[in-house]
Design a protein around this motif. Structure first.
Motif, PDB file in Angstrom:
ATOM      1  N   MET A   1     106.736-169.776  52.726  1.00  0.00           N
ATOM      2  CA  MET A   1     107.201-168.619  52.769  1.00  0.00           C
ATOM      3  C   MET A   1     108.615-168.773  52.044  1.00  0.00           C
ATOM      4  O   MET A   1     109.397-169.623  52.536  1.00  0.00           O
ATOM      5  CB  MET A   1     107.318-168.067  54.276  1.00  0.00           C
ATOM      6  N   PRO A   2     108.872-167.988  51.233  1.00  0.00           N
ATOM      7  CA  PRO A   2     110.278-167.975  50.699  1.00  0.00           C
ATOM      8  C   PRO A   2     111.524-167.969  51.590  1.00  0.00           C
ATOM      9  O   PRO A   2     111.283-166.916  52.369  1.00  0.00           O
ATOM     10  CB  PRO A   2     110.138-167.173  49.681  1.00  0.00           C
ATOM     11  N   GLU A  77     106.507-164.381  45.110  1.00  0.00           N
ATOM     12  CA  GLU A  77     106.372-165.577  45.807  1.00  0.00           C
ATOM     13  C   GLU A  77     105.318-165.505  47.102  1.00  0.00           C
ATOM     14  O   GLU A  77     104.637-166.562  47.155  1.00  0.00           O
ATOM     15  CB  GLU A  77     107.835-165.860  46.272  1.00  0.00           C
ATOM     16  N   GLU A  78     105.340-164.533  47.618  1.00  0.00           N
ATOM     17  CA  GLU A  78     104.236-164.183  48.599  1.00  0.00           C
ATOM     18  C   GLU A  78     102.892-164.064  48.209  1.00  0.00           C
ATOM     19  O   GLU A  78     102.023-164.843  48.767  1.00  0.00           O
ATOM     20  CB  GLU A  78     104.655-163.053  49.720  1.00  0.00           C
ATOM     21  N   LYS A  79     102.762-163.341  47.308  1.00  0.00           N
ATOM     22  CA  LYS A  79     101.277-163.166  46.660  1.00  0.00           C
ATOM     23  C   LYS A  79     100.945-164.649  46.147  1.00  0.00           C
ATOM     24  O   LYS A  79      99.914-165.026  46.446  1.00  0.00           O
ATOM     25  CB  LYS A  79     101.282-162.439  45.512  1.00  0.00           C
ATOM     26  N   LEU A  80     101.945-165.626  45.531  1.00  0.00           N
ATOM     27  CA  LEU A  80     101.348-166.807  45.008  1.00  0.00           C
ATOM     28  C   LEU A  80     101.178-167.704  46.411  1.00  0.00           C
ATOM     29  O   LEU A  80      99.948-168.066  46.031  1.00  0.00           O
ATOM     30  CB  LEU A  80     102.646-167.345  44.366  1.00  0.00           C
ATOM     31  N   ALA A  81     101.946-167.662  47.344  1.00  0.00           N
ATOM     32  CA  ALA A  81     101.476-168.559  48.401  1.00  0.00           C
ATOM     33  C   ALA A  81     100.177-167.944  49.084  1.00  0.00           C
ATOM     34  O   ALA A  81      99.392-168.821  49.563  1.00  0.00           O
ATOM     35  CB  ALA A  81     102.790-168.408  49.629  1.00  0.00           C
ATOM     36  N   LEU A  82     100.120-166.680  49.302  1.00  0.00           N
ATOM     37  CA  LEU A  82      98.597-166.249  49.531  1.00  0.00           C
ATOM     38  C   LEU A  82      97.759-166.650  48.789  1.00  0.00           C
ATOM     39  O   LEU A  82      96.406-167.374  49.448  1.00  0.00           O
ATOM     40  CB  LEU A  82      98.695-164.822  49.766  1.00  0.00           C
ATOM     41  N   THR A  83      97.850-166.702  47.444  1.00  0.00           N
ATOM     42  CA  THR A  83      96.663-167.019  46.713  1.00  0.00           C
ATOM     43  C   THR A  83      96.424-168.859  46.949  1.00  0.00           C
ATOM     44  O   THR A  83      95.421-169.293  46.824  1.00  0.00           O
ATOM     45  CB  THR A  83      97.183-166.963  45.199  1.00  0.00           C
ATOM     46  N   VAL A  89      91.638-173.041  51.308  1.00  0.00           N
ATOM     47  CA  VAL A  89      90.671-172.625  52.369  1.00  0.00           C
ATOM     48  C   VAL A  89      89.348-172.695  51.548  1.00  0.00           C
ATOM     49  O   VAL A  89      88.389-173.427  52.111  1.00  0.00           O
ATOM     50  CB  VAL A  89      90.855-171.359  52.871  1.00  0.00           C
ATOM     51  N   GLY A  90      89.364-172.224  50.266  1.00  0.00           N
ATOM     52  CA  GLY A  90      87.996-172.245  49.506  1.00  0.00           C
ATOM     53  C   GLY A  90      87.505-173.728  49.097  1.00  0.00           C
ATOM     54  O   GLY A  90      86.499-174.188  49.208  1.00  0.00           O
ATOM     55  N   ASN A  91      88.595-174.525  48.784  1.00  0.00           N
ATOM     56  CA  ASN A  91      88.360-176.015  48.588  1.00  0.00           C
ATOM     57  C   ASN A  91      87.805-176.523  49.689  1.00  0.00           C
ATOM     58  O   ASN A  91      87.048-177.519  49.790  1.00  0.00           O
ATOM     59  CB  ASN A  91      89.757-176.669  47.925  1.00  0.00           C
ATOM     60  N   ALA A  92      88.459-176.499  51.020  1.00  0.00           N
ATOM     61  CA  ALA A  92      88.065-176.983  52.166  1.00  0.00           C
ATOM     62  C   ALA A  92      86.551-176.951  52.542  1.00  0.00           C
ATOM     63  O   ALA A  92      86.066-177.834  52.804  1.00  0.00           O
ATOM     64  CB  ALA A  92      89.060-176.406  53.220  1.00  0.00           C
TER      65      ALA A  92
END
Length: 119
Positions: A1-2, A77-83, A89-92
């Motif tokens: 979070m920025p 920045e929030e969209k980037l953090a969400l992405t 999560v996808g990699n995990a």
């Protein structure tokens, strides 16, 4: 979070740099100490609304324009953090299980349920 003070500082610095003005020029016009303005631009100090107003006036920018630019930066920045979170999560989900402690594979581990006791 920025952190808001960092985004405000980055935005103020970008506005000043686009005008090719020095910290000294803006601080003198805004009647803010050079050191304090520098700390605001580096996101180390959270400026009051009065100070932001003075800096914006010195830069010839309306306070609402500063906030609009800050809002756009925060949204990016929030969209980037969400992405990035979604990618993590996808990699995990693709991780393979670790080998079992006895040297066998985790896929060969049998799970036994414990008997239930009636109350």
């Amino acid at each position: 979070m920025p952190v808001l003070r960092q985004v405000v500082g980055d935005t103020l610095r970008a506005l000043r740099m686009r005008q090719r003005r020095t910290l000294r020029e803006v601080s003198a016009t805004a009647r803010v100490s050079l050191g304090y303005l520098s700390e605001v631009e580096r996101g180390q100090k959270e400026p009051s609304s009065e100070l932001l107003g003075a800096i914006c006036t010195a830069l010839g920018v309306e306070l609402s324009e500063l906030f609009a630019q800050v809002s756009q930066s925060l949204r990016r920045e929030e969209k980037l953090a969400l992405t990035n979170r979604v990618a993590l999560v996808g990699n995990a989900a693709r991780l393979t299980p670790a080998p079992a402690a006895d040297g066998g594979s985790a896929a060969n581990v049998q799970v036994h349920s414990l008997p239930t006791v009636a109350a």
